[in-house]
Write a protein that holds these residues in place. Structure first.
Motif, PDB file in Angstrom:
ATOM      1  N   VAL A   1       9.684   7.637   3.781  1.00  0.00           N
ATOM      2  CA  VAL A   1      10.381   6.541   4.045  1.00  0.00           C
ATOM      3  C   VAL A   1      10.169   5.684   2.880  1.00  0.00           C
ATOM      4  CG1 VAL A   1       9.536   6.353   6.588  1.00  0.00           C
ATOM      5  CG2 VAL A   1       7.797   5.721   4.975  1.00  0.00           C
ATOM      6  N   PRO A   2      11.196   4.715   2.675  1.00  0.00           N
ATOM      7  CA  PRO A   2      11.363   3.652   1.400  1.00  0.00           C
ATOM      8  C   PRO A   2       9.972   2.955   1.693  1.00  0.00           C
ATOM      9  CG  PRO A   2      13.355   3.849   2.534  1.00  0.00           C
ATOM     10  CD  PRO A   2      12.376   4.488   3.539  1.00  0.00           C
ATOM     11  N   LEU A   3       9.301   2.408   0.514  1.00  0.00           N
ATOM     12  CA  LEU A   3       8.291   1.512   0.444  1.00  0.00           C
ATOM     13  C   LEU A   3       8.563   0.457   1.314  1.00  0.00           C
ATOM     14  CD1 LEU A   3       5.229   0.812  -0.296  1.00  0.00           C
ATOM     15  CD2 LEU A   3       6.431  -0.176  -2.250  1.00  0.00           C
ATOM     16  N   PRO A   4       7.819   0.080   2.316  1.00  0.00           N
ATOM     17  CA  PRO A   4       8.275  -1.384   3.121  1.00  0.00           C
ATOM     18  C   PRO A   4       7.953  -2.681   1.969  1.00  0.00           C
ATOM     19  CG  PRO A   4       6.778   0.152   4.244  1.00  0.00           C
ATOM     20  CD  PRO A   4       7.011   0.604   2.812  1.00  0.00           C
ATOM     21  N   SER A   5       8.681  -3.616   2.101  1.00  0.00           N
ATOM     22  CA  SER A   5       8.849  -4.810   1.420  1.00  0.00           C
ATOM     23  C   SER A   5       7.484  -5.409   1.363  1.00  0.00           C
ATOM     24  CB  SER A   5      10.053  -5.827   1.654  1.00  0.00           C
ATOM     25  OG  SER A   5       9.939  -6.150   3.019  1.00  0.00           O
ATOM     26  N   SER A   6       6.714  -5.428   2.619  1.00  0.00           N
ATOM     27  CA  SER A   6       5.660  -6.062   2.727  1.00  0.00           C
ATOM     28  C   SER A   6       4.375  -5.332   1.763  1.00  0.00           C
ATOM     29  CB  SER A   6       5.121  -5.943   4.167  1.00  0.00           C
ATOM     30  OG  SER A   6       5.032  -4.947   4.690  1.00  0.00           O
ATOM     31  N   LEU A   7       4.786  -4.072   1.435  1.00  0.00           N
ATOM     32  CA  LEU A   7       3.563  -3.620   0.713  1.00  0.00           C
ATOM     33  C   LEU A   7       3.858  -3.496  -0.877  1.00  0.00           C
ATOM     34  CD1 LEU A   7       3.024  -0.463   2.984  1.00  0.00           C
ATOM     35  CD2 LEU A   7       1.819  -2.548   3.151  1.00  0.00           C
ATOM     36  N   VAL A   8       5.262  -4.105  -1.145  1.00  0.00           N
ATOM     37  CA  VAL A   8       5.331  -3.978  -2.707  1.00  0.00           C
ATOM     38  C   VAL A   8       4.320  -4.828  -3.504  1.00  0.00           C
ATOM     39  CG1 VAL A   8       6.932  -4.751  -4.299  1.00  0.00           C
ATOM     40  CG2 VAL A   8       7.699  -3.856  -2.303  1.00  0.00           C
ATOM     41  N   GLY A   9       3.744  -4.192  -4.247  1.00  0.00           N
ATOM     42  CA  GLY A   9       2.622  -4.752  -5.417  1.00  0.00           C
ATOM     43  C   GLY A   9       1.403  -4.559  -4.781  1.00  0.00           C
ATOM     44  N   LYS A  10       0.976  -3.959  -3.607  1.00  0.00           N
ATOM     45  CA  LYS A  10      -0.157  -3.871  -3.171  1.00  0.00           C
ATOM     46  C   LYS A  10      -0.621  -2.225  -3.470  1.00  0.00           C
ATOM     47  CE  LYS A  10      -0.017  -6.820   0.941  1.00  0.00           C
ATOM     48  NZ  LYS A  10      -0.186  -6.841   2.451  1.00  0.00           N
ATOM     49  N   SER A  11      -1.977  -2.027  -3.374  1.00  0.00           N
ATOM     50  CA  SER A  11      -2.347  -0.671  -3.495  1.00  0.00           C
ATOM     51  C   SER A  11      -2.539  -0.319  -2.230  1.00  0.00           C
ATOM     52  CB  SER A  11      -3.929  -0.744  -4.208  1.00  0.00           C
ATOM     53  OG  SER A  11      -4.754  -1.180  -3.598  1.00  0.00           O
ATOM     54  N   LEU A  12      -2.842   1.203  -2.046  1.00  0.00           N
ATOM     55  CA  LEU A  12      -3.122   1.874  -0.869  1.00  0.00           C
ATOM     56  C   LEU A  12      -4.204   1.214  -0.208  1.00  0.00           C
ATOM     57  CD1 LEU A  12      -2.172   5.599  -1.598  1.00  0.00           C
ATOM     58  CD2 LEU A  12      -0.825   3.853  -0.306  1.00  0.00           C
ATOM     59  N   ILE A  13      -5.263   1.042  -0.985  1.00  0.00           N
ATOM     60  CA  ILE A  13      -6.561   0.459  -0.271  1.00  0.00           C
ATOM     61  C   ILE A  13      -6.158  -0.771   0.317  1.00  0.00           C
ATOM     62  CG2 ILE A  13      -8.701  -0.729  -0.998  1.00  0.00           C
ATOM     63  CD1 ILE A  13      -9.135   1.422  -2.950  1.00  0.00           C
ATOM     64  N   GLU A  14      -5.385  -1.887  -0.407  1.00  0.00           N
ATOM     65  CA  GLU A  14      -5.067  -3.140   0.146  1.00  0.00           C
ATOM     66  C   GLU A  14      -4.140  -3.176   1.361  1.00  0.00           C
ATOM     67  OE1 GLU A  14      -5.197  -5.659  -4.110  1.00  0.00           O
ATOM     68  OE2 GLU A  14      -3.369  -4.615  -3.332  1.00  0.00           O
ATOM     69  N   ALA A  15      -3.256  -2.008   1.333  1.00  0.00           N
ATOM     70  CA  ALA A  15      -2.321  -1.968   2.424  1.00  0.00           C
ATOM     71  C   ALA A  15      -3.006  -1.511   3.597  1.00  0.00           C
ATOM     72  CB  ALA A  15      -1.149  -0.818   2.005  1.00  0.00           C
ATOM     73  N   ARG A  16      -3.962  -0.742   3.715  1.00  0.00           N
ATOM     74  CA  ARG A  16      -4.642  -0.341   4.844  1.00  0.00           C
ATOM     75  C   ARG A  16      -4.075   0.420   5.760  1.00  0.00           C
ATOM     76  NH1 ARG A  16      -6.302  -4.515   7.715  1.00  0.00           N
ATOM     77  NH2 ARG A  16      -8.211  -3.436   8.420  1.00  0.00           N
ATOM     78  N   ILE A  17      -3.007   1.291   5.294  1.00  0.00           N
ATOM     79  CA  ILE A  17      -2.244   1.875   6.148  1.00  0.00           C
ATOM     80  C   ILE A  17      -2.699   2.824   7.115  1.00  0.00           C
ATOM     81  CG2 ILE A  17      -0.176   3.722   6.134  1.00  0.00           C
ATOM     82  CD1 ILE A  17       0.752   2.686   3.522  1.00  0.00           C
ATOM     83  N   ARG A  18      -3.998   3.584   6.508  1.00  0.00           N
ATOM     84  CA  ARG A  18      -4.692   4.352   7.363  1.00  0.00           C
ATOM     85  C   ARG A  18      -5.279   3.810   8.574  1.00  0.00           C
ATOM     86  NH1 ARG A  18      -7.088   9.989   5.372  1.00  0.00           N
ATOM     87  NH2 ARG A  18      -7.840  10.955   7.056  1.00  0.00           N
ATOM     88  N   GLU A  19      -5.995   2.735   8.235  1.00  0.00           N
ATOM     89  CA  GLU A  19      -6.772   2.036   8.830  1.00  0.00           C
ATOM     90  C   GLU A  19      -6.079   1.203  10.184  1.00  0.00           C
ATOM     91  OE1 GLU A  19      -7.056   1.884   5.971  1.00  0.00           O
ATOM     92  OE2 GLU A  19      -8.932   1.942   5.184  1.00  0.00           O
TER      93      GLU A  19
END
Length: 561
Positions: free
Chosen positions: A494-512
């Motif tokens: 999927v294209p990177l969601p706009s809400s996650l631009v500039g964030k790291s994976l730790i900050e995005a907390r996608i898995r959590e």
């Protein structure tokens, strides 16, 4: 309005013109009789000294012919009453023959046929493209259709019989009527603009389908299934882009999931440079430890994106503990998985044989796959013509304890149940679980609805024939950004969601938040597998995410919608 137009088109069909002429003659005859009876009515009424208008005469004639007999206008003479009976009887014949014929033949039947044409057309719209053409409707196709619907990919099922087509339409499937050996059927199905044509009939019928479709289009992808290995070359010569043997694939998948023999990672799918593999934990130092303690990401940069526990897929967390029956779902590059293998292939399990119940295509494929891995096995089969090497095959019914003991059930490490009958597979699963509560049981399900039943019966792992075939076909649709890895497990881009631009994976907390794991970042032609969790995500990149159906839905709900 569409139904009316279709009904009119059927009514004006040349084959019905003869009936129209018959109807016209009957109407003329009916009109003539009404005029005749009206004239006689006036003559008899004048003879009796009564006077009525011509409109009243027509009214009386129609009332009597329709058998209503209101009694407001009557004859007093015997001659008038005899005439009334004649009008009544002749009217009964006309009203019971003419009007029903006119309504049924020229209104109701055309309407029904118009509805049937709308429900089961013989041609797709001219602008149809990017669709999947299915030439059969079975368990595999039913599973594939669910995947296509979920991904919003159009499809059509070709059916030769109108009655069957209407039944499938009523069940919610998109169908088209046409003979599978008729080139015009595929022209009407717009195969030249289709994404995929699936031929899943008998080997001979599939060769005819492939040859016919290939004559119409040289570029469309044609995937045929083969029951016999000898048919593969013929189907390819007929024009098939790819030939699949579902029985072989299912047997290999079942052999791969035999635990405690090989800790090596086994590839189950790939997405660009990303490799998805499964590895058994049995017999390795992973057993009894949590993912936090194992720290695979630190050692070989491989991500554990899932864990199979007795057939149930679980999204792991740092505290997820690995058991002897656990199967790890790993994501990494080819090099990273090779490094994983170098750490764990030194571990191997016991040398007890694997018992295979059933020597059909799936059973024989399982045996061949185990033999290639150097794993000892024994096969139980009650049909003599399917027996192979005497030291490997046991003739008899697997439901008999003596036969199972002769095959080595008391000391076997695993039992693989491969028959084509789900009821038999449930029965054998319950039986083997009672005999050996500690043994690993792998079972084949032919229908998806029996997967949960086999798990409840005691199977550690169940592979669905329908789902395996559907996943293979779905993954061949190169245009899709979804890769089906196993039942209920997807990798999607999927294209990177706009809400996650500039964030790291730790900050995005996608898995959590969603339960999905980001296993790769795609930037143009660059494919970074298992990216650093502290690296900021740039606009314009794509993410490759792995998750089950529930976590995938949550990902789209939380980050995309």
């Amino acid at each position: 309005m569409k139904s009316i137009a279709l009904a009119l088109s059927v009514l004006l069909n040349p084959s019905r013109r003869r009936n129209v002429l018959v109807l016209a003659r009957m109407l003329i005859a009916f009109l003539g009789i009404v005029i005749l009876y009206t004239g006689i009515f006036h003559a008899l009424m004048v003879r009796e000294g009564q006077s009525h208008s011509w409109a009243t005469g027509v009214y009386w004639t129609l009332v009597m012919m329709s058998t209503l007999g209101l009694g407001d206008i009557t004859f007093e003479s015997d001659l008038g009453r005899i005439f009334s009976v004649i009008v009544l009887l002749s009217g009964t014949v006309f009203m019971l023959v003419l009007l029903p014929f006119m309504f049924i033949q020229f209104f109701y039947v055309p309407w029904l046929e118009g509805q049937a044409i709308a429900r089961a057309p013989r041609e797709l719209p001219a602008k149809t493209s990017g669709h999947v053409v299915l030439t059969h409707h079975g368990l595999v196709e039913q599973s594939l259709i669910r995947l296509l619907d979920r991904s919003r990919i159009a499809y059509v099922v070709l059916v030769a019989d109108l009655e069957t087509a209407l039944r499938l339409y009523d069940e919610g499937y998109r169908v088209m009527v046409g003979d599978l050996d008729d080139p015009q059927t595929y022209q009407h199905a717009r195969v030249e603009r289709a994404a995929l044509v699936v031929a899943n009939q008998s080997d001979t019928t599939n060769s005819n389908i492939a040859f016919t479709v290939r004559e119409i289009s040289e570029s469309v992808m044609i995937v045929s299934t083969a029951a016999a290995a000898a048919a593969v070359d013929i189907l390819e010569l007929a024009g098939s882009s790819q030939v699949l043997q579902f029985g072989e694939m299912l047997g290999q998948a079942m052999a791969r999931r035999v635990l405690g023999r090989d800790a090596r990672s086994h590839l189950i799918g790939q997405f660009g440079a990303l490799r998805i593999a499964e590895a058994a934990a049995a017999g390795t130092p992973l057993v009894g430890r949590s993912l936090r303690e194992i720290r695979l990401r630190d050692h070989v940069n491989v991500t554990v994106v899932g864990v199979w526990e007795r057939g149930k897929f679980e999204v792991p967390g740092p505290d997820t503990r690995i058991n002897a029956n656990s199967v790890l779902v790993l994501a990494g590059s080819e090099l990273q998985l090779t490094e994983y293998d170098s750490l764990f292939t030194i571990y191997s399990g016991e040398d007890a044989p694997v018992i295979i119940l059933g020597a059909g295509r799936v059973g024989r494929a399982t045996a061949s796959a185990l033999q290639r891995q150097g794993i000892d096995y024994r096969v139980v089969e009650k049909m003599p013509d399917r027996l192979g090497e005497p030291e490997k095959y046991n003739l008899g019914d697997a439901a008999e304890l003596e036969i199972l003991e002769k095959a080595g059930i008391r000391h076997a490490s695993s039992v693989v149940i491969t028959t084509r009958d789900d009821d038999v597979n449930v029965y054998l699963t319950i039986y083997c679980r009672r005999l050996r509560p500690d043994i690993q049981i792998l079972a084949r399900a032919n229908s998806e609805r029996n997967v949960s039943t086999l798990h409840r019966a005691g199977s550690d792992f169940v592979l669905s024939y329908a789902t395996t075939g559907a996943n293979m076909l779905f993954n061949l649709l190169k245009k899709t950004n979804v890769l089906l890895l196993a039942e209920g497990l997807d990798a999607f881009r999927v294209p990177l969601p706009s809400s996650l631009v500039g964030k790291s994976l730790i900050e995005a907390r996608i898995r959590e938040i969603s339960g999905c794991s980001v296993v790769a970042v795609v930037d143009g032609d660059s494919f970074e597998v298992n990216p650093k969790a502290t690296q900021p995500l740039r606009q314009g990149i794509d993410l490759v995410v792995i998750g089950d159906i529930e976590s995938e839905a949550k990902f789209f709900r939380e980050f995309i919608d």
